[in-house]
Design a protein around this motif. Structure first.
Motif, PDB file in Angstrom:
ATOM      1  N   LEU A  76       0.862  -1.177   0.000  1.00 59.50           N
ATOM      2  CA  LEU A  76       0.000   0.000   0.000  1.00 59.50           C
ATOM      3  C   LEU A  76       0.899   1.227   0.000  1.00 59.50           C
ATOM      4  N   THR A  77       0.942   1.938  -1.117  1.00 53.09           N
ATOM      5  CA  THR A  77       1.908   3.019  -1.278  1.00 53.09           C
ATOM      6  C   THR A  77       1.333   4.401  -1.009  1.00 53.09           C
ATOM      7  N   ALA A  78       0.016   4.545  -0.991  1.00 58.59           N
ATOM      8  CA  ALA A  78      -0.582   5.858  -0.757  1.00 58.59           C
ATOM      9  C   ALA A  78      -2.042   5.696  -0.348  1.00 58.59           C
ATOM     10  N   ILE A  79      -2.527   6.657   0.425  1.00 54.07           N
ATOM     11  CA  ILE A  79      -3.960   6.786   0.709  1.00 54.07           C
ATOM     12  C   ILE A  79      -4.336   8.215   0.327  1.00 54.07           C
ATOM     13  N   LEU A  80      -4.929   8.369  -0.833  1.00 52.51           N
ATOM     14  CA  LEU A  80      -5.281   9.692  -1.327  1.00 52.51           C
ATOM     15  C   LEU A  80      -6.636  10.114  -0.747  1.00 52.51           C
ATOM     16  N   PHE A  81      -6.658  11.280  -0.095  1.00 51.16           N
ATOM     17  CA  PHE A  81      -7.867  11.808   0.542  1.00 51.16           C
ATOM     18  C   PHE A  81      -8.601  12.638  -0.508  1.00 51.16           C
ATOM     19  N   GLN A  82      -9.428  11.972  -1.314  1.00 52.94           N
ATOM     20  CA  GLN A  82      -9.952  12.588  -2.528  1.00 52.94           C
ATOM     21  C   GLN A  82     -11.154  13.493  -2.296  1.00 52.94           C
ATOM     22  N   LEU A  83     -11.899  13.268  -1.220  1.00 48.77           N
ATOM     23  CA  LEU A  83     -13.057  14.123  -0.925  1.00 48.77           C
ATOM     24  C   LEU A  83     -13.191  14.288   0.578  1.00 48.77           C
ATOM     25  N   TYR A  84     -13.404  15.527   1.003  1.00 46.49           N
ATOM     26  CA  TYR A  84     -13.668  15.822   2.401  1.00 46.49           C
ATOM     27  C   TYR A  84     -14.708  16.928   2.442  1.00 46.49           C
ATOM     28  N   ASP A  85     -15.974  16.552   2.514  1.00 47.42           N
ATOM     29  CA  ASP A  85     -17.101  17.481   2.443  1.00 47.42           C
ATOM     30  C   ASP A  85     -17.753  17.561   3.819  1.00 47.42           C
ATOM     31  N   THR A  86     -17.485  18.646   4.540  1.00 48.41           N
ATOM     32  CA  THR A  86     -17.985  18.813   5.903  1.00 48.41           C
ATOM     33  C   THR A  86     -17.819  20.267   6.331  1.00 48.41           C
ATOM     34  N   THR A  87     -18.469  20.618   7.408  1.00 49.34           N
ATOM     35  CA  THR A  87     -18.278  21.948   7.980  1.00 49.34           C
ATOM     36  C   THR A  87     -17.143  21.968   8.993  1.00 49.34           C
ATOM     37  N   GLU A  88     -16.619  20.793   9.323  1.00 47.69           N
ATOM     38  CA  GLU A  88     -15.498  20.711  10.255  1.00 47.69           C
ATOM     39  C   GLU A  88     -14.170  20.873   9.512  1.00 47.69           C
ATOM     40  N   ASP A  89     -13.079  21.021  10.270  1.00 47.44           N
ATOM     41  CA  ASP A  89     -11.778  21.217   9.633  1.00 47.44           C
ATOM     42  C   ASP A  89     -10.860  20.010   9.774  1.00 47.44           C
ATOM     43  N   GLN A  90     -11.266  18.981  10.524  1.00 41.95           N
ATOM     44  CA  GLN A  90     -10.436  17.789  10.640  1.00 41.95           C
ATOM     45  C   GLN A  90     -11.235  16.649  11.259  1.00 41.95           C
ATOM     46  N   SER A  91     -10.863  15.425  10.886  1.00 40.15           N
ATOM     47  CA  SER A  91     -11.542  14.233  11.390  1.00 40.15           C
ATOM     48  C   SER A  91     -10.512  13.178  11.771  1.00 40.15           C
ATOM     49  N   ASN A 138      -4.946  20.604   7.806  1.00 38.93           N
ATOM     50  CA  ASN A 138      -3.635  21.219   7.639  1.00 38.93           C
ATOM     51  C   ASN A 138      -3.017  20.841   6.304  1.00 38.93           C
ATOM     52  N   PRO A 139      -2.156  21.714   5.771  1.00 43.43           N
ATOM     53  CA  PRO A 139      -1.462  21.372   4.525  1.00 43.43           C
ATOM     54  C   PRO A 139      -0.756  20.035   4.652  1.00 43.43           C
ATOM     55  N   GLY A 140      -0.950  19.182   3.649  1.00 42.31           N
ATOM     56  CA  GLY A 140      -0.370  17.853   3.678  1.00 42.31           C
ATOM     57  C   GLY A 140      -1.353  16.771   4.042  1.00 42.31           C
ATOM     58  N   ASN A 141      -2.473  17.136   4.716  1.00 41.88           N
ATOM     59  CA  ASN A 141      -3.491  16.127   5.026  1.00 41.88           C
ATOM     60  C   ASN A 141      -4.893  16.596   4.649  1.00 41.88           C
ATOM     61  N   GLN A 142      -4.955  17.520   3.698  1.00 41.45           N
ATOM     62  CA  GLN A 142      -6.236  18.037   3.247  1.00 41.45           C
ATOM     63  C   GLN A 142      -6.744  17.240   2.046  1.00 41.45           C
ATOM     64  N   GLN A 143      -7.938  17.620   1.583  1.00 45.62           N
ATOM     65  CA  GLN A 143      -8.502  16.988   0.392  1.00 45.62           C
ATOM     66  C   GLN A 143      -7.495  17.066  -0.759  1.00 45.62           C
ATOM     67  N   GLY A 144      -7.252  15.928  -1.384  1.00 46.79           N
ATOM     68  CA  GLY A 144      -6.291  15.851  -2.478  1.00 46.79           C
ATOM     69  C   GLY A 144      -4.915  15.385  -2.067  1.00 46.79           C
ATOM     70  N   ASP A 145      -4.663  15.282  -0.761  1.00 44.49           N
ATOM     71  CA  ASP A 145      -3.339  14.888  -0.273  1.00 44.49           C
ATOM     72  C   ASP A 145      -3.265  13.387   0.008  1.00 44.49           C
ATOM     73  N   ASP A 146      -2.036  12.902   0.076  1.00 44.94           N
ATOM     74  CA  ASP A 146      -1.744  11.535   0.513  1.00 44.94           C
ATOM     75  C   ASP A 146      -1.611  11.564   2.031  1.00 44.94           C
ATOM     76  N   VAL A 147      -2.461  10.802   2.733  1.00 45.63           N
ATOM     77  CA  VAL A 147      -2.454  10.841   4.202  1.00 45.63           C
ATOM     78  C   VAL A 147      -1.830   9.602   4.831  1.00 45.63           C
ATOM     79  N   LEU A 148      -1.208   8.744   4.011  1.00 41.65           N
ATOM     80  CA  LEU A 148      -0.554   7.558   4.567  1.00 41.65           C
ATOM     81  C   LEU A 148       0.559   7.950   5.535  1.00 41.65           C
ATOM     82  N   ASP A 149       1.341   8.946   5.171  1.00 40.70           N
ATOM     83  CA  ASP A 149       2.433   9.368   6.041  1.00 40.70           C
ATOM     84  C   ASP A 149       1.915   9.979   7.334  1.00 40.70           C
ATOM     85  N   ASP A 150       0.745  10.623   7.288  1.00 38.34           N
ATOM     86  CA  ASP A 150       0.157  11.186   8.505  1.00 38.34           C
ATOM     87  C   ASP A 150      -0.238  10.071   9.473  1.00 38.34           C
ATOM     88  N   LEU A 151      -0.802   8.991   8.953  1.00 39.67           N
ATOM     89  CA  LEU A 151      -1.091   7.844   9.809  1.00 39.67           C
ATOM     90  C   LEU A 151       0.192   7.313  10.443  1.00 39.67           C
TER      91      LEU A 151
END
Length: 202
Positions: free
Chosen positions: A83-98, A126-139
């Protein structure tokens, strides 16, 4: 000349890998869409099992805070793949993080013990874990507890946990699974790059 050749080989390998990624993006496969396939499991001990394929695996879901709707799903990475990436392709909410987490194995064994987890993150704000980013490294950074990890996740079974306690969320992840290059393939690619350099010199 050696430095130039080394840089050329590095660029060639990067371009080859990037080319595979772009090709995979065109072949994206939705492996679960809650609007079609039903709600993902809210039971951490019995997550929804998803069949991951080579390249792109999209998971489309939603959660609500009241009553709290946690989503748990399990993905298996076959031998010879990672598993080389987890792309966060959509984040539709009124909150800023989950909240997003992963545990090795076929369940999340304890919701109250982060030490059992492999990785944890707050994503979306935050930049790097927003919609469109790869969040595997954040995990892997295990911000909220867990053992943490670096780089791709190799063969094995992994259970993911997504939740939001303050607002409704529509989300979409793309789990990118790639084949681990065999040493012979890398050597062949390097030989081809060397040949190209020699032809240019001539």
């Amino acid at each position: 000349m050696r430095g130039t050749l080394a840089r050329f080989l590095a660029v060639s390998l990067t371009m080859a890998v990037a080319g595979l990624s772009v090709q995979g993006a065109a072949l994206a496969d939705v492996i679960h869409d809650e609007s079609i396939d039903g709600d993902l499991s809210s039971d951490n001990l019995n997550p929804t099992f998803l069949n991951a394929a080579f390249e792109n695996n999209e998971v489309i879901g939603s959660t609500i805070p009241t009553p709290i709707d946690r989503d748990f799903f399990t993905i298996t990475v076959d031998p010879g793949f990672e598993l080389t990436a987890i792309l966060f392709q959509l984040y539709d909410t009124t909150e800023d993080q989950s909240f997003f987490a992963v545990q090795e194995g076929s369940q999340v064994s304890d919701l109250n013990d982060p030490s059992m987890l492999l990785g944890t993150a707050l994503i979306g704000g935050n930049p790097g874990n927003q919609q469109g980013d790869d969040v595997l490294d954040d995990l892997g950074n295990a911000f909220l507890g867990g053992t943490g990890f670096t780089g791709p996740l190799g063969e094995g079974t992994y259970t993911f946990w997504f939740q939001e306690t303050a607002a409704n969320v529509n989300y979409e992840f793309n789990f990118v699974v790639n084949q681990i290059p065999e040493p012979g393939s890398l050597a062949l690619l390097g030989a081809g790059a060397v040949g190209l350099v020699l032809r240019r010199r001539r």
